[in-house]
Design a protein around this motif. Sequence first.
Motif, PDB file in Angstrom:
ATOM      1  N   TRP A   3       0.814  -1.204   0.000  1.00  0.00           N
ATOM      2  CA  TRP A   3       0.000   0.000   0.000  1.00  0.00           C
ATOM      3  C   TRP A   3       0.856   1.267   0.000  1.00  0.00           C
ATOM      4  O   TRP A   3       0.352   2.354   0.270  1.00  0.00           O
ATOM      5  CB  TRP A   3      -0.918  -0.007   1.222  1.00  0.00           C
ATOM      6  CG  TRP A   3      -1.945  -1.089   1.174  1.00  0.00           C
ATOM      7  CD1 TRP A   3      -1.838  -2.348   1.678  1.00  0.00           C
ATOM      8  CD2 TRP A   3      -3.228  -1.018   0.560  1.00  0.00           C
ATOM      9  NE1 TRP A   3      -2.978  -3.064   1.433  1.00  0.00           N
ATOM     10  CE2 TRP A   3      -3.862  -2.275   0.748  1.00  0.00           C
ATOM     11  CE3 TRP A   3      -3.933  -0.023  -0.134  1.00  0.00           C
ATOM     12  CZ2 TRP A   3      -5.133  -2.549   0.281  1.00  0.00           C
ATOM     13  CZ3 TRP A   3      -5.199  -0.298  -0.594  1.00  0.00           C
ATOM     14  CH2 TRP A   3      -5.792  -1.547  -0.392  1.00  0.00           C
ATOM     15  N   LEU A   6      -0.308   4.025  -2.488  1.00  0.00           N
ATOM     16  CA  LEU A   6      -1.494   4.736  -2.022  1.00  0.00           C
ATOM     17  C   LEU A   6      -1.146   5.710  -0.911  1.00  0.00           C
ATOM     18  O   LEU A   6      -1.646   6.832  -0.862  1.00  0.00           O
ATOM     19  CB  LEU A   6      -2.539   3.725  -1.541  1.00  0.00           C
ATOM     20  CG  LEU A   6      -3.950   4.258  -1.278  1.00  0.00           C
ATOM     21  CD1 LEU A   6      -4.543   4.884  -2.519  1.00  0.00           C
ATOM     22  CD2 LEU A   6      -4.838   3.153  -0.755  1.00  0.00           C
ATOM     23  N   ARG A   7      -0.240   5.294  -0.034  1.00  0.00           N
ATOM     24  CA  ARG A   7       0.188   6.178   1.054  1.00  0.00           C
ATOM     25  C   ARG A   7       0.892   7.412   0.498  1.00  0.00           C
ATOM     26  O   ARG A   7       0.647   8.539   0.928  1.00  0.00           O
ATOM     27  CB  ARG A   7       1.129   5.418   1.987  1.00  0.00           C
ATOM     28  CG  ARG A   7       1.541   6.198   3.232  1.00  0.00           C
ATOM     29  CD  ARG A   7       2.807   5.643   3.841  1.00  0.00           C
ATOM     30  NE  ARG A   7       3.937   5.778   2.920  1.00  0.00           N
ATOM     31  CZ  ARG A   7       5.153   5.291   3.163  1.00  0.00           C
ATOM     32  NH1 ARG A   7       5.379   4.594   4.263  1.00  0.00           N
ATOM     33  NH2 ARG A   7       6.135   5.469   2.296  1.00  0.00           N
ATOM     34  N   VAL A  28      -9.109   8.574   6.089  1.00  0.00           N
ATOM     35  CA  VAL A  28      -8.825   7.477   5.152  1.00  0.00           C
ATOM     36  C   VAL A  28      -7.535   6.756   5.547  1.00  0.00           C
ATOM     37  O   VAL A  28      -7.483   5.520   5.550  1.00  0.00           O
ATOM     38  CB  VAL A  28      -8.717   8.020   3.706  1.00  0.00           C
ATOM     39  CG1 VAL A  28      -8.186   6.953   2.764  1.00  0.00           C
ATOM     40  CG2 VAL A  28     -10.074   8.484   3.225  1.00  0.00           C
ATOM     41  N   PHE A  29      -6.514   7.510   5.888  1.00  0.00           N
ATOM     42  CA  PHE A  29      -5.213   6.902   6.165  1.00  0.00           C
ATOM     43  C   PHE A  29      -5.199   6.150   7.496  1.00  0.00           C
ATOM     44  O   PHE A  29      -4.709   5.015   7.572  1.00  0.00           O
ATOM     45  CB  PHE A  29      -4.125   7.984   6.171  1.00  0.00           C
ATOM     46  CG  PHE A  29      -2.738   7.435   6.290  1.00  0.00           C
ATOM     47  CD1 PHE A  29      -2.129   6.804   5.212  1.00  0.00           C
ATOM     48  CD2 PHE A  29      -2.026   7.533   7.484  1.00  0.00           C
ATOM     49  CE1 PHE A  29      -0.845   6.284   5.320  1.00  0.00           C
ATOM     50  CE2 PHE A  29      -0.754   7.025   7.592  1.00  0.00           C
ATOM     51  CZ  PHE A  29      -0.158   6.397   6.509  1.00  0.00           C
ATOM     52  N   ARG A  32      -9.009   3.819   8.021  1.00  0.00           N
ATOM     53  CA  ARG A  32      -9.393   2.860   6.987  1.00  0.00           C
ATOM     54  C   ARG A  32      -8.196   2.062   6.473  1.00  0.00           C
ATOM     55  O   ARG A  32      -8.205   0.840   6.503  1.00  0.00           O
ATOM     56  CB  ARG A  32     -10.093   3.604   5.837  1.00  0.00           C
ATOM     57  CG  ARG A  32     -11.365   4.302   6.291  1.00  0.00           C
ATOM     58  CD  ARG A  32     -12.049   5.043   5.156  1.00  0.00           C
ATOM     59  NE  ARG A  32     -12.702   4.152   4.225  1.00  0.00           N
ATOM     60  CZ  ARG A  32     -13.482   4.540   3.240  1.00  0.00           C
ATOM     61  NH1 ARG A  32     -13.695   5.837   3.047  1.00  0.00           N
ATOM     62  NH2 ARG A  32     -14.042   3.670   2.418  1.00  0.00           N
ATOM     63  N   LEU A  33      -7.185   2.771   6.008  1.00  0.00           N
ATOM     64  CA  LEU A  33      -6.039   2.072   5.431  1.00  0.00           C
ATOM     65  C   LEU A  33      -5.260   1.287   6.481  1.00  0.00           C
ATOM     66  O   LEU A  33      -4.982   0.089   6.307  1.00  0.00           O
ATOM     67  CB  LEU A  33      -5.126   3.073   4.728  1.00  0.00           C
ATOM     68  CG  LEU A  33      -3.938   2.508   3.955  1.00  0.00           C
ATOM     69  CD1 LEU A  33      -4.411   1.531   2.883  1.00  0.00           C
ATOM     70  CD2 LEU A  33      -3.120   3.624   3.328  1.00  0.00           C
ATOM     71  N   TYR A  36      -7.261  -1.610   7.871  1.00  0.00           N
ATOM     72  CA  TYR A  36      -7.287  -2.708   6.904  1.00  0.00           C
ATOM     73  C   TYR A  36      -5.979  -3.500   6.942  1.00  0.00           C
ATOM     74  O   TYR A  36      -5.985  -4.737   6.981  1.00  0.00           O
ATOM     75  CB  TYR A  36      -7.521  -2.154   5.497  1.00  0.00           C
ATOM     76  CG  TYR A  36      -7.462  -3.208   4.426  1.00  0.00           C
ATOM     77  CD1 TYR A  36      -8.586  -3.961   4.098  1.00  0.00           C
ATOM     78  CD2 TYR A  36      -6.270  -3.491   3.759  1.00  0.00           C
ATOM     79  CE1 TYR A  36      -8.533  -4.945   3.131  1.00  0.00           C
ATOM     80  CE2 TYR A  36      -6.210  -4.480   2.786  1.00  0.00           C
ATOM     81  CZ  TYR A  36      -7.334  -5.197   2.479  1.00  0.00           C
ATOM     82  OH  TYR A  36      -7.274  -6.183   1.521  1.00  0.00           O
ATOM     83  N   ILE A  37      -4.848  -2.785   6.921  1.00  0.00           N
ATOM     84  CA  ILE A  37      -3.546  -3.463   6.871  1.00  0.00           C
ATOM     85  C   ILE A  37      -3.270  -4.226   8.163  1.00  0.00           C
ATOM     86  O   ILE A  37      -2.821  -5.386   8.140  1.00  0.00           O
ATOM     87  CB  ILE A  37      -2.421  -2.434   6.611  1.00  0.00           C
ATOM     88  CG1 ILE A  37      -2.588  -1.815   5.218  1.00  0.00           C
ATOM     89  CG2 ILE A  37      -1.048  -3.075   6.725  1.00  0.00           C
ATOM     90  CD1 ILE A  37      -1.675  -0.630   4.965  1.00  0.00           C
ATOM     91  N   ALA A  78     -10.817  -3.491   0.032  1.00  0.00           N
ATOM     92  CA  ALA A  78      -9.574  -3.013  -0.565  1.00  0.00           C
ATOM     93  C   ALA A  78      -9.847  -2.263  -1.870  1.00  0.00           C
ATOM     94  O   ALA A  78      -9.255  -1.203  -2.136  1.00  0.00           O
ATOM     95  CB  ALA A  78      -8.631  -4.186  -0.813  1.00  0.00           C
ATOM     96  N   LEU A  81     -11.151   1.196  -1.127  1.00  0.00           N
ATOM     97  CA  LEU A  81     -10.080   2.114  -0.727  1.00  0.00           C
ATOM     98  C   LEU A  81      -9.316   2.644  -1.938  1.00  0.00           C
ATOM     99  O   LEU A  81      -9.001   3.829  -2.019  1.00  0.00           O
ATOM    100  CB  LEU A  81      -9.114   1.397   0.228  1.00  0.00           C
ATOM    101  CG  LEU A  81      -9.527   1.320   1.696  1.00  0.00           C
ATOM    102  CD1 LEU A  81      -8.558   0.435   2.467  1.00  0.00           C
ATOM    103  CD2 LEU A  81      -9.554   2.706   2.314  1.00  0.00           C
ATOM    104  N   SER A  85      -9.532   6.602  -3.323  1.00  0.00           N
ATOM    105  CA  SER A  85      -8.309   7.407  -3.241  1.00  0.00           C
ATOM    106  C   SER A  85      -7.784   7.838  -4.603  1.00  0.00           C
ATOM    107  O   SER A  85      -7.102   8.863  -4.707  1.00  0.00           O
ATOM    108  CB  SER A  85      -7.214   6.618  -2.508  1.00  0.00           C
ATOM    109  OG  SER A  85      -7.657   6.183  -1.252  1.00  0.00           O
TER     110      SER A  85
END
Length: 260
Positions: A3, A6-7, A28-29, A32-33, A36-37, A78, A81, A85
């Motif tokens: 990811w 995306l980051r 979001v970061f 959510r992100l 998820y990770i 995923a 996301l 983004s």
Amino acid sequence: MSWMFLRDLLSGVNKYSTGIGRIWLAVVFIFRLLVYIVAAEHVWKDEQKEFECNTRQPGCEDVCFDYFFPVSQVRLWALQLIMVSTPSLLVVLHVAYREGREKKHRKKLYDSPGTMDGGLWYTYLISLIVKTGFEIGFLVLFYMLYKGFSIPYIMKCDLKPCPNTVDCFISKPTEKTIFIFFLVITSCLCIVLNFTELSFLVLKCFIKCYLQKYSKKLKSSVCECHNLRYVKYGEIGVPPLLQNHDEGLGIGTLQQPEAK
């Protein structure tokens, strides 16, 4: 899945976002992100192997799993996301285009390439609309695919090749339900932030246009007043005091030779 791209993308967009946009990026970061990770991938790990039905009929479990979960929930998360983004990339590309134009012409074409005006304002607005559309679309899709946002403990399946109606069990249904509701809440929060930022940008633009129009109108009215004053003086002639003063000077100049 990596990811990092995306980051980096979200970090790059942060420089050109409004205050509300930075809050959206943080949600979001972080909520959510990172969730998820760190957690979600492990909760849904080997979900098909952990799906069991009370029958030994070959193929029954596979058919039932495919019916109840046509798309893996964690993969749909995923995909959401990524799709949410990606529109922010439009803003980064537009800023890069502005910087490229300045390098090509070797002069300053903008106050700052990241200033929210002109075409960049429209690009940012379009990215907000697209992001909001993706958020709403994925929530509706999630609800329609899984018949709601909660995971049941038992699922009844009577599809072939199952011999009869069998009971199927999903691992960790409560934990998965909590994560899904967390996903829904953060998605709704992002939708509210997008609508708020969209309204803020449109309202700010209207106020700016109104003030510019009002200032132009004020300047034109001031110019009309000045012109009107000059026209009045031209029609009336010179004011009386100035007339007397000029007549006095004229008489003095005429009498001066007689004195000689």
